[in-house]
Design a protein around this motif. Sequence first.
Motif, mmCIF file in Angstrom:
data_model
loop_
_atom_site.group_PDB
_atom_site.id
_atom_site.type_symbol
_atom_site.label_atom_id
_atom_site.label_comp_id
_atom_site.label_asym_id
_atom_site.label_seq_id
_atom_site.Cartn_x
_atom_site.Cartn_y
_atom_site.Cartn_z
ATOM 1 N N SER A 400 45.524 18.062 -84.797
ATOM 2 C CA SER A 400 44.110 17.954 -85.154
ATOM 3 C C SER A 400 43.338 17.025 -84.228
ATOM 4 C CB SER A 400 43.969 17.473 -86.595
ATOM 5 O OG SER A 400 44.591 16.208 -86.758
ATOM 6 N N PRO A 418 38.982 21.989 -86.041
ATOM 7 C CA PRO A 418 39.594 21.605 -87.326
ATOM 8 C C PRO A 418 40.628 22.635 -87.780
ATOM 9 C CG PRO A 418 37.207 21.348 -87.404
ATOM 10 C CD PRO A 418 37.504 22.052 -86.124
ATOM 11 N N ILE A 419 41.674 22.155 -88.423
ATOM 12 C CA ILE A 419 42.698 23.050 -88.950
ATOM 13 C C ILE A 419 42.111 23.859 -90.106
ATOM 14 C CG2 ILE A 419 44.969 23.192 -90.014
ATOM 15 C CD1 ILE A 419 44.995 22.203 -87.130
#
Length: 580
Positions: A400, A418-419
């Motif tokens: 991240s 972003p994940i």
Amino acid sequence: MSIVSLSTGEPTCTVEDVRAIAGANGFIIPPGGADETAFLLFANAFDATCEEVIKLPEYEDPRLKPVVVEGGARGFHQPDAKENPLNAWAHRTTLQTATAEGPLSGRTIAVKDNVSVGGLPLGLGCSPGLLKDGKHPISPIDAIVVQRLLAAGATIKGTATCENLSMFAVSYTSHSGVVHNAWLPGYATGGSSSGCGALVSIADVEELRRSGKDSRNYSLGEGVDMAVGGDQGGSIRLPAAYSGIYGLMPTHGLIPYTGIAALNPLIDHTGPMTRTVEDAALMLGVMAGYDGIDPRMTPESPMPDKVPKYLEDLQTWVAEREKMGEWTAKSAAKGLRIGILKEGFEIVGLDPAVSNVVKAAAERFRSLGAEVKEVSVSLHKHGAAIWTTAARPMMPNSISGNPPDLLSYAMPHLQPNPIGQAYYDTLVHRNPAAVNILMNAAHMQRKYGPALARKAHMHVWELRAAYDKALEEVDVLITPCNNTVGPKHPAGTAKTAENPEGFSERIMDLFEPAIGNTLNTCSFNVTGHPAMSMPVGWGKVEGSDGRLPIGMQLVGKRWDEASIFRVAKAWEVGGRWQDS
């Protein structure tokens, strides 16, 4: 000073933001009361502090300024299939200093595609969609190892394909497609430094062709003399083993990792991948030494002017034995103590043919005059579990883009998105291991909390002590490196007109060839011991009448790479591995 005075301009956080932040931490602030009002004030003050830093221009450390190269400007191109038949190159270039003088003068080098080379993209083997702005960043810096190689006269010919986010141990997960083994296209060259393994081994394949022992004439493309790999669980040693070259994971903290995309500082290593023992020693001497930036380095790390002269030491040792008449097939290893690590031959999934080749290679030391004995480190069988639980929780931070806890150069130009769902959709049928790492970390936190990782870190110390104790009795420990020869690329991983992304429908088709292949390598990443894969023979492959290399792992005392080089060089007096 009141907290109100820390905030400037209009408030940017709302009560709903405060409630969401509290919920993310698993608690509720009583709504509408004085507590909530106070925390809203705190949130806006903190946000103003964040904005203050956001507005600052990015700082580029002058110590990482790209080296001035011949011609000034740096250019690159992405090679097409004709130029890059093994898919081992990520980007091509030619970088050298104007004088190009030094111990590596005239030598060509590729660097793994997670190493910063100023003016070239930093690809990480991943889809650009996983990164900010949907593209791979052009690096504004040279990693410390790149600076040192160029200063030593090397010519950098480009970046080498690596596995997706450096999170796979075989060679079919890169966004650019499969990387073919130079000895047998269609089969894996190991990962995650897959392109490095293929590019360095090309010259050996060509040499075998010139000797008349290999009449095949498939295209290989241009290779290199040496490569810079990265290793968090075996990612230098495994591709070296699969490719029939030498791959050294040095003592943790010997070579600076500055300017290289990290997975976890606990296990991050970079090191040389070469065709000969001598080149590994030469390259290590150039790359090693404290840099004043990397927190992986400790008071044990030597200053650059105190780095051992590994190649000179090896040459002196050989010359002394030659002078005494001992550099022969009966006495070259005289005085060396070789430990065959019992548990290293008991791992799950070890091919009996690989085991037999490595045992025979270890027994050669006896005929060369060495003391050879079996050594037991019972905790080795738990090494992979210790490595996994100690290292896994922090890996999502690197994915991240979060920096580690200790001050380091965090490469602000490299910003993952972003994940979320896009991350899963992009990787689940390309490199499910990258998704699984997130799942594992969340599982650990949800079921065990931080206690399991803390316990695993304590067992890292226990495991290090166990290896240290065994190495008091011997100079090196020997294990198989690869548990099988390079597996065939799974169906669906090759990019075709019908499957342009190279996605495999079944996740387990991707996982199965990689199961167990780091069981003998990953424990030394957490304990920090140096380990090198060296080629010692051949193994038959499934689905072909061809053959592929087998690697033997030599593990030494921390900071004692010199013994590993000596042991490997003595073994070669008994005959070349290609002829076995």
